[in-house]
Design an enzyme around this catalytic site. Structure first.
Site, PDB file in Angstrom:
ATOM      1  N   CYS A   1       1.374  -0.952   0.120  1.00 30.13           N
ATOM      2  CA  CYS A   1      -0.036  -0.401   0.232  1.00 30.13           C
ATOM      3  C   CYS A   1       1.298   0.985  -0.018  1.00 30.13           C
ATOM      4  O   CYS A   1       2.050   1.351  -0.753  1.00 30.13           O
ATOM      5  CB  CYS A   1      -0.812   0.032   1.291  1.00 30.13           C
ATOM      6  SG  CYS A   1      -0.101  -0.473   2.647  1.00 30.13           S
ATOM      7  N   LEU A   2       0.072   2.012   0.480  1.00 26.74           N
ATOM      8  CA  LEU A   2       1.296   3.227   0.747  1.00 26.74           C
ATOM      9  C   LEU A   2       2.105   2.781   1.782  1.00 26.74           C
ATOM     10  O   LEU A   2       3.984   3.681   1.551  1.00 26.74           O
ATOM     11  CB  LEU A   2       0.932   4.904   0.877  1.00 26.74           C
ATOM     12  CG  LEU A   2       1.323   6.120   0.666  1.00 26.74           C
ATOM     13  CD1 LEU A   2       2.435   6.376   0.114  1.00 26.74           C
ATOM     14  CD2 LEU A   2       0.192   6.751   1.330  1.00 26.74           C
TER      15      LEU A   2
END
Length: 106
Positions: free
Chosen positions: A70-71
């Site tokens: 993800c981030l």
């Protein structure tokens, strides 16, 4: 290894290398479509965390190795738990785009 390395999350660069070395693996980006459009690891499939139920259509075989990012590594951690609960047997959280140093696709 430094004294605080244990505090760092998984290394996305290592995870991407492992993904590329794993036959039949899928690289899963669980960020939003907007984040995905801003830049992603080449070859990633985008299924946002909120829509993880769509993974069965994209990856029907629960034995398919999944490398999830993800981030920052938080949402991918949640996704790994959900995917394991859904019966996927080889699921790995490789961390977040924020630590990625490789080629980015837009």
């Amino acid at each position: 290894m430094g004294m605080f390395d244990f505090m760092r999350g998984p290394s996305i660069d290592e995870g991407v290398r492992e993904y590329r070395d794993t036959e039949g693996a899928v690289l899963l980006d669980v960020r939003t479509p907007q984040e995905f459009a801003e830049g992603r690891v080449p070859g990633s499939v985008n299924i946002p965390l909120q829509e993880l139920n769509r993974v069965a259509a994209a990856v029907p075989d629960p034995a398919t190795p999944l490398f999830v990012y993800c981030l920052s590594g938080g949402r991918s951690g949640q996704a790994v738990s959900a995917l394991q609960s859904a019966g996927y047997t080889t699921v790995k959280n490789i961390g977040g785009m924020s630590g990625y140093t490789g080629e980015v696709e837009r």
